[in-house]
Design a protein around this motif. Structure first.
Motif, PDB file in Angstrom:
ATOM      1  N   VAL A  37     -34.930  -1.423  15.001  1.00  0.00           N
ATOM      2  CA  VAL A  37     -34.380  -2.750  14.751  1.00  0.00           C
ATOM      3  C   VAL A  37     -33.854  -3.297  16.076  1.00  0.00           C
ATOM      4  O   VAL A  37     -32.946  -2.724  16.667  1.00  0.00           O
ATOM      5  CB  VAL A  37     -33.251  -2.717  13.708  1.00  0.00           C
ATOM      6  CG1 VAL A  37     -32.682  -4.110  13.480  1.00  0.00           C
ATOM      7  CG2 VAL A  37     -33.749  -2.113  12.394  1.00  0.00           C
TER       8      VAL A  37
ATOM      9  N   HIS B  59     -37.671 -13.432  21.232  1.00  0.00           N
ATOM     10  CA  HIS B  59     -38.895 -12.726  20.866  1.00  0.00           C
ATOM     11  C   HIS B  59     -39.553 -12.087  22.086  1.00  0.00           C
ATOM     12  O   HIS B  59     -39.989 -10.942  22.048  1.00  0.00           O
ATOM     13  CB  HIS B  59     -39.876 -13.679  20.177  1.00  0.00           C
ATOM     14  CG  HIS B  59     -41.153 -13.024  19.775  1.00  0.00           C
ATOM     15  ND1 HIS B  59     -42.251 -12.973  20.598  1.00  0.00           N
ATOM     16  CD2 HIS B  59     -41.500 -12.367  18.640  1.00  0.00           C
ATOM     17  CE1 HIS B  59     -43.225 -12.318  19.997  1.00  0.00           C
ATOM     18  NE2 HIS B  59     -42.796 -11.942  18.807  1.00  0.00           N
TER      19      HIS B  59
ATOM     20  N   VAL C  27     -38.859  -4.129  14.068  1.00  0.00           N
ATOM     21  CA  VAL C  27     -38.487  -5.370  13.386  1.00  0.00           C
ATOM     22  C   VAL C  27     -37.344  -6.053  14.109  1.00  0.00           C
ATOM     23  O   VAL C  27     -36.583  -5.418  14.845  1.00  0.00           O
ATOM     24  CB  VAL C  27     -38.099  -5.137  11.908  1.00  0.00           C
ATOM     25  CG1 VAL C  27     -39.245  -4.531  11.126  1.00  0.00           C
ATOM     26  CG2 VAL C  27     -36.857  -4.277  11.798  1.00  0.00           C
ATOM     27  N   SER C  28     -37.238  -7.348  13.876  1.00  0.00           N
ATOM     28  CA  SER C  28     -36.122  -8.116  14.406  1.00  0.00           C
ATOM     29  C   SER C  28     -36.025  -9.426  13.654  1.00  0.00           C
ATOM     30  O   SER C  28     -37.046 -10.024  13.315  1.00  0.00           O
ATOM     31  CB  SER C  28     -36.298  -8.406  15.895  1.00  0.00           C
ATOM     32  OG  SER C  28     -35.187  -9.137  16.390  1.00  0.00           O
ATOM     33  N   ASP C  29     -34.807  -9.852  13.396  1.00  0.00           N
ATOM     34  CA  ASP C  29     -34.621 -11.200  12.859  1.00  0.00           C
ATOM     35  C   ASP C  29     -34.179 -12.142  13.984  1.00  0.00           C
ATOM     36  O   ASP C  29     -33.848 -13.286  13.744  1.00  0.00           O
ATOM     37  CB  ASP C  29     -33.646 -11.216  11.686  1.00  0.00           C
ATOM     38  CG  ASP C  29     -32.233 -10.790  12.037  1.00  0.00           C
ATOM     39  OD1 ASP C  29     -31.914 -10.635  13.241  1.00  0.00           O
ATOM     40  OD2 ASP C  29     -31.429 -10.598  11.106  1.00  0.00           O
TER      41      ASP C  29
ATOM     42  N   GLY D 128     -31.557 -12.202  15.595  1.00  0.00           N
ATOM     43  CA  GLY D 128     -30.174 -12.628  15.417  1.00  0.00           C
ATOM     44  C   GLY D 128     -29.209 -12.043  16.421  1.00  0.00           C
ATOM     45  O   GLY D 128     -28.003 -12.262  16.311  1.00  0.00           O
TER      46      GLY D 128
ATOM     47  N   ASN E 187     -27.529  -9.699  13.903  1.00  0.00           N
ATOM     48  CA  ASN E 187     -28.674  -9.184  13.191  1.00  0.00           C
ATOM     49  C   ASN E 187     -28.210  -8.623  11.848  1.00  0.00           C
ATOM     50  O   ASN E 187     -27.207  -7.932  11.761  1.00  0.00           O
ATOM     51  CB  ASN E 187     -29.295  -8.084  14.073  1.00  0.00           C
ATOM     52  CG  ASN E 187     -30.427  -7.360  13.429  1.00  0.00           C
ATOM     53  OD1 ASN E 187     -30.311  -6.817  12.349  1.00  0.00           O
ATOM     54  ND2 ASN E 187     -31.536  -7.319  14.141  1.00  0.00           N
ATOM     55  N   ALA E 188     -28.933  -8.930  10.773  1.00  0.00           N
ATOM     56  CA  ALA E 188     -28.519  -8.516   9.426  1.00  0.00           C
ATOM     57  C   ALA E 188     -28.332  -7.004   9.315  1.00  0.00           C
ATOM     58  O   ALA E 188     -27.373  -6.535   8.703  1.00  0.00           O
ATOM     59  CB  ALA E 188     -29.533  -9.007   8.402  1.00  0.00           C
TER      60      ALA E 188
END
Length: 95
Positions: free
Chosen positions: A21, A27, A45-47, A49, A53-54
């Motif tokens: 994560v 990006h 994965v990455s949001d 954030g 990040n969640a």
């Protein structure tokens, strides 16, 4: 550790993988880090954030690198194991 244990069976489930994560907010920086650091596993994965990040918020990640060894049942077995300590626990858990 990934290369050593990815094809082994474990008492707490089959197989070992890394689910990475990213804490990046960019990006391009995220993708570059995967390449630069030679992160060879499939799950990245990455949001985007950053520190909000969640996953980081949920698992209370306050520094990087951080890691969680999670069994097939979703229970955290250990946190922030590195080097020989990680190898030792994975050896204990492997069949």
């Amino acid at each position: 550790a990934y290369t050593m244990f990815k094809d082994k069976s474990f008492k707490v489930g089959n197989g070992f993988t890394v689910f990475g994560v990213s804490m990046d907010a960019s990006h391009d920086a995220w993708v570059q880090a995967i390449q630069t650091d030679g992160l060879i596993w499939d799950a990245h994965v990455s949001d985007l954030g950053g520190w909000k990040n969640a996953a980081a918020v949920l698992y209370q990640v306050r520094s990087i690198p951080s890691n969680f060894l999670i069994g097939a049942d979703g229970v955290i077995i250990a946190k922030n194991l590195r080097g020989e300590a990680l190898i030792q626990v994975l050896n204990q858990l492997s069949k």
